[in-house]
Design an enzyme around this catalytic site. Structure first.
Site, PDB file in Angstrom:
ATOM      1  N   SER A 147     -15.511 -66.717  31.354  1.00  0.00           N
ATOM      2  CA  SER A 147     -15.908 -68.132  31.310  1.00  0.00           C
ATOM      3  C   SER A 147     -17.123 -68.434  32.183  1.00  0.00           C
ATOM      4  CB  SER A 147     -14.741 -69.042  31.744  1.00  0.00           C
ATOM      5  OG  SER A 147     -13.578 -68.702  31.039  1.00  0.00           O
ATOM      6  N   ARG A 148     -17.979 -67.440  32.360  1.00  0.00           N
ATOM      7  CA  ARG A 148     -19.216 -67.599  33.156  1.00  0.00           C
ATOM      8  C   ARG A 148     -18.944 -67.892  34.635  1.00  0.00           C
ATOM      9  NH1 ARG A 148     -20.427 -65.089  29.501  1.00  0.00           N
ATOM     10  NH2 ARG A 148     -21.976 -65.515  27.895  1.00  0.00           N
TER      11      ARG A 148
END
Ligand code: FMN
Length: 215
Positions: A193-194
């Site tokens: 999710s970065r």
């Protein structure tokens, strides 16, 4: 946008292989680097020893190229090149540089910044003499970064210096090692999710301070 560039815009990867935390990272950035490089070697990633070298010219414009790390210890990270090349001239005018490793399969990046110095002539000699003969002749044959009229220039130069030096070419005076003395290290581990892990080490009162950076 062409369909090709829109499909590039849709390329995305989730990074989920590993994590890097304050407790799992080592106190010494050199030891952390050594651990990750050993893991890259063990994982047989392509060209684990290839690093991007960024330099800045006198007009303040940066440029990058790839070089191979040939040694590292508490003094810094070493690579070899032509001192008269574009990078060599830029480093002579401005000795600050940055290095970057990207080990794609491990979802890892290491960034290192610092001041650059030439390694000793003895160190350059020792490494030069360990190189295969064609590489040693190549160091004489290639006026690295200069414009040449065609490939034939290189072939003719290689034949000329091969005939001149036979099996024992000396190290050219314009060829040798540089060492980047780290002032800042960053270790990046891709996460889901970065929300990647970034640990930065910077020198503070001669000791390494470790901080987490937002991804
Ligand atoms: C994988 C790889 C490794 C390379 N290793 C070196 C190296 O160790 N030393 C070097 O001078 N050039 C190396 N090169 C070539 C450089 O990337 C670059 O083309 C050359 O040094 C000239 O750069 P400059 O004109 O900016 O000085 C390598 C290229 C690749 C793709």
């Amino acid at each position: 946008m062409s369909s090709l560039s829109s499909s590039i815009a849709d390329l995305r990867k989730s990074y989920e292989r590993a994590e890097l935390s304050e407790s799992s990272s080592l106190d010494s950035p050199l030891e952390q680097f050594d651990q990750w490089l050993q893991q890259a070697l063990k994982a047989q990633v392509p060209e684990p020893n290839a690093m991007t070298l960024a330099t800045v010219a006198g007009d303040m414009r940066p440029s990058t190229r790839i070089v191979l790390i040939k040694g590292y210890d508490e003094r810094g990270l070493v690579w070899y090149t032509n001192y008269d090349s574009r990078k060599g001239q830029q480093l002579a005018g401005n000795p600050f540089a940055a290095l970057q490793f990207h080990w794609v399969e491990l979802e890892r990046v290491v960034r290192i910044e610092g001041c650059v110095e030439k390694v000793s002539a003895e160190e350059s000699d020792a490494y030069f003499n360990s190189r295969p003969l064609d590489s040693r002749i190549g160091a004489w044959a290639s006026p690295q970064s200069q414009v040449i009229s065609g490939r034939s220039v290189l072939v003719a130069n290689a034949a000329k210096y091969g005939a001149k030096y036979l099996l024992n070419p000396p190290r050219p005076p314009h060829w040798g090692g540089f060492r980047l003395v780290p002032e800042r290290w960053e270790f990046w581990q891709g996460r889901k999710s970065r929300l990647h892990d970034r640990l930065c080490y910077r020198l503070e009162n001669n000791a390494w301070a470790r901080e987490r950076l937002a991804p």
